[in-house]
Design an enzyme around this catalytic site. Structure first.
Site, mmCIF file in Angstrom:
data_model
loop_
_atom_site.group_PDB
_atom_site.id
_atom_site.type_symbol
_atom_site.label_atom_id
_atom_site.label_comp_id
_atom_site.label_asym_id
_atom_site.label_seq_id
_atom_site.Cartn_x
_atom_site.Cartn_y
_atom_site.Cartn_z
ATOM 1 N N ASN A 91 5.735 -0.934 -1.382
ATOM 2 C CA ASN A 91 6.237 -1.719 -0.256
ATOM 3 C C ASN A 91 6.869 -2.974 -0.817
ATOM 4 O O ASN A 91 6.223 -3.738 -1.526
ATOM 5 C CB ASN A 91 5.082 -2.075 0.692
ATOM 6 C CG ASN A 91 4.558 -0.859 1.413
ATOM 7 O OD1 ASN A 91 5.340 -0.016 1.855
ATOM 8 N ND2 ASN A 91 3.259 -0.741 1.539
ATOM 9 N N HIS A 104 3.549 -4.117 -6.750
ATOM 10 C CA HIS A 104 2.545 -3.085 -7.011
ATOM 11 C C HIS A 104 3.039 -1.740 -6.518
ATOM 12 O O HIS A 104 3.871 -1.659 -5.612
ATOM 13 C CB HIS A 104 1.216 -3.409 -6.319
ATOM 14 C CG HIS A 104 1.336 -3.686 -4.851
ATOM 15 N ND1 HIS A 104 1.754 -4.913 -4.377
ATOM 16 C CD2 HIS A 104 1.086 -2.921 -3.760
ATOM 17 C CE1 HIS A 104 1.760 -4.874 -3.049
ATOM 18 N NE2 HIS A 104 1.374 -3.678 -2.650
ATOM 19 N N HIS A 106 1.474 1.972 -5.102
ATOM 20 C CA HIS A 106 0.335 2.750 -4.643
ATOM 21 C C HIS A 106 0.459 4.155 -5.223
ATOM 22 O O HIS A 106 1.535 4.747 -5.175
ATOM 23 C CB HIS A 106 0.346 2.893 -3.104
ATOM 24 C CG HIS A 106 0.309 1.601 -2.353
ATOM 25 N ND1 HIS A 106 -0.788 1.186 -1.626
ATOM 26 C CD2 HIS A 106 1.235 0.624 -2.195
ATOM 27 C CE1 HIS A 106 -0.533 0.022 -1.051
ATOM 28 N NE2 HIS A 106 0.688 -0.339 -1.373
HETATM 29 P P1 5GP Z 1 1.011 -3.598 0.500
HETATM 30 O O1 5GP Z 1 1.068 -3.488 1.984
HETATM 31 O O2 5GP Z 1 1.282 -5.022 0.032
HETATM 32 O O3 5GP Z 1 1.877 -2.600 -0.184
HETATM 33 O O4 5GP Z 1 -0.453 -3.192 0.080
HETATM 34 C C1 5GP Z 1 -1.452 -4.066 -0.306
HETATM 35 C C2 5GP Z 1 -2.667 -3.223 -0.571
HETATM 36 O O5 5GP Z 1 -3.643 -4.052 -1.161
HETATM 37 C C3 5GP Z 1 -3.303 -2.630 0.689
HETATM 38 O O6 5GP Z 1 -3.328 -1.212 0.572
HETATM 39 C C4 5GP Z 1 -4.694 -3.243 0.727
HETATM 40 O O7 5GP Z 1 -5.697 -2.349 1.162
HETATM 41 C C5 5GP Z 1 -4.905 -3.666 -0.708
HETATM 42 N N1 5GP Z 1 -5.778 -4.827 -0.850
HETATM 43 C C6 5GP Z 1 -5.728 -5.984 -0.134
HETATM 44 N N2 5GP Z 1 -6.676 -6.832 -0.560
HETATM 45 C C7 5GP Z 1 -7.329 -6.211 -1.566
HETATM 46 C C8 5GP Z 1 -8.418 -6.602 -2.417
HETATM 47 O O8 5GP Z 1 -8.975 -7.685 -2.332
HETATM 48 N N3 5GP Z 1 -8.824 -5.685 -3.337
HETATM 49 C C9 5GP Z 1 -8.234 -4.463 -3.472
HETATM 50 N N4 5GP Z 1 -8.710 -3.652 -4.400
HETATM 51 N N5 5GP Z 1 -7.209 -4.066 -2.700
HETATM 52 C C10 5GP Z 1 -6.758 -4.937 -1.755
#
Ligand code: 5GP
Length: 122
Positions: A91, A104, A106
């Site tokens: 994302n 990052h 996924h």
């Molecule tokens: P994004 O929406 O930015 O692509 O995804 C961020 C991801 O980070 C989400 O899937 C969320 O669950 C994960 N995430 C958010 N806070 C934490 C955290 O404190 N530890 C871990 N391991 N994952 C996190």
């Protein structure tokens, strides 16, 4: 806007917040997503301060970029999802609803993930 040193992944990299580490090397870290969306849901991050793929590819050196892709691939190997299939997803920015402003990827797998984007209308 500059890189936010207090974003959650920066804190994980500094060891201020725990994570379930999967693997790492000098330049990249892989750890379990805290809110998994599939049986396998791993996040791979560069250790450097990059908010987006653009910043990463523009500012990171070739070692960092190679490391990142190798760790993504290693995660799929280690979780035995290469044969069954998996998805990598990044994302990036507002329209993608990027939550954490540290670049990052996924890595998702362990079940049939359906179509790539379910809600494309609007
Ligand atoms: P994004 O929406 O930015 O692509 O995804 C961020 C991801 O980070 C989400 O899937 C969320 O669950 C994960 N995430 C958010 N806070 C934490 C955290 O404190 N530890 C871990 N391991 N994952 C996190």
């Amino acid at each position: 806007m500059s890189y936010d040193k207090n974003n959650i992944f920066a804190k994980i990299l500094r060891g201020e917040i725990p994570c379930k580490k999967v693997c790492e090397d000098e330049y990249s870290l892989a750890f379990q997503d805290i809110n998994p969306q599939a049986p396998v849901h791993i996040l791979v991050i560069p250790k450097g301060e990059y908010r987006s793929l653009q910043e990463f590819t523009t500012n990171a050196n070739d070692h960092e970029i190679a490391s990142f892709m190798r760790i993504v691939s290693q995660v799929a190997n280690d979780f035995d999802i290469v044969k069954s299939g998996y998805r990598i997803l990044a994302n990036n920015g507002e329209d993608a609803n990027q939550e954490v402003p540290h670049f990052h990827v996924h890595v998702l797998g362990g079940k049939n993930l359906g179509r790539m984007i379910e809600n494309t209308k609007g």
